[in-house]
Design a protein around this motif. Structure first.
Motif: not given
Length: 292
Positions: A94-95, A98-100, A103, A148-149
């Motif tokens: 998910y990270k 969606y978080n970057n 990544s 965080i990635y």
């Protein structure tokens, strides 16, 4: 009616086929409903609502990555070029997705930044000789920052550190100069050692010669002392008649010569015979000289 039923059955089968998706082994699937994340599915078949839901596959396998060469400035303002290789894997799909927006590229930039910081605190010679130390510091520096990635870096390795061509030329010249200096020192030490050995050999030869001469002089002196002692012993045992006969022989020999005028004191005439007598005894003692 029959045709309609058949068409409905075909449509249902098509919809079912369109809704079935397969997530590969060691991967995860992200299901989006109308563009919004709804759930994560594991490897295997999964059923989607056609045209409403979408499946995004994320591999969880270990991935190799090569970071292209780039320049870094050291503490002493020297430019070096470095390249890295690393292995990473996705720990949170998910990270990761969606978080970057990218990544992997974000991870690469993070690693580059930390490597610049590490090498930037080193001087050129220290950096070139500390590759393993740099690898360890870089691994510690990135640590869990890539979490965080949704990525974990398993291994990172600095493949090469190359100084700029200008610095490389200067280093080559310095290396050549150092080698020539070392060779010159070795030659000088060799010559000095040779001179030392030659001088020692000459001194040893002089000492040996001097010892031999001294031994010869001592032997000659011992021989002369032996002959003199023999002469003194022989003269001490000779009678008065012997010396008188020798005196007569001496006058006869003098008379036979061209210079036959001799003036002697009357007390010295009797001693004249001792001279040839001493000579004869000396010759005999020379023949009886003891071996040294």
């Amino acid at each position: 009616m029959i045709i309609v039923r058949i068409l409905l059955i075909v449509l249902v089968l098509v919809l079912l086929a369109a809704g079935i998706r397969i997530v590969p082994q060691n991967s995860e699937g992200l299901i989006e409903t109308l563009g919004r994340y709804s759930r994560t599915v594991k490897a295997g078949p999964t059923l989607l609502i056609p045209f409403i839901q979408r499946l995004r596959k994320v591999s969880l396998a270990l991935q190799p990555l090569e970071i292209s060469k780039y320049s870094i400035i050291t503490k002493d303002n020297a430019e070096i070029t470095t390249s890295l290789t690393l292995n990473y894997l996705v720990t949170d799909s998910y990270k990761y997705f969606y978080n970057n927006t990218d990544s992997v590229e974000s991870m690469v930039q993070l690693i580059r930044g930390h490597l610049r910081d590490i090498i930037g605190r080193m001087e050129l010679n220290e950096a070139l000789g500390s590759t393993s130390q740099i690898n360890a510091q870089l691994s510690d520096a990135i640590g869990d920052l890539t979490d965080i990635y949704g990525i974990r870096v398993v291994r990172v390795n600095v493949d090469e550190l190359l100084p700029s061509p200008e610095i490389q030329k200067a280093m080559d010249k310095q290396l050549t100069a150092d080698r020539e200096k070392t060779a010159a020192i070795a030659r000088a030490e060799g010559e000095a050692r040779n001179i030392e050995l030659t001088t020692k050999a000459k001194n040893d030869a002089l000492v040996a010669t001097a010892k031999a001469k001294a031994e010869a002089i001592r032997t000659q002196a011992d021989a002369d002392a032996y002959r003199i002692s023999k002469l003194e012993a022989a003269l001490s045992q000779a009678g008065e008649g012997y010396f008188r006969n020798q005196s007569l022989d001496s006058f006869n020999n003098l008379a036979a010569g061209p210079n036959n005028l001799i003036i002697l004191d009357k007390d010295e005439i009797g001693d004249l015979g001792k001279i040839p007598a001493a000579a004869q005894i000396w010759d005999k003692s020379s023949q009886q000289k003891p071996q040294a």
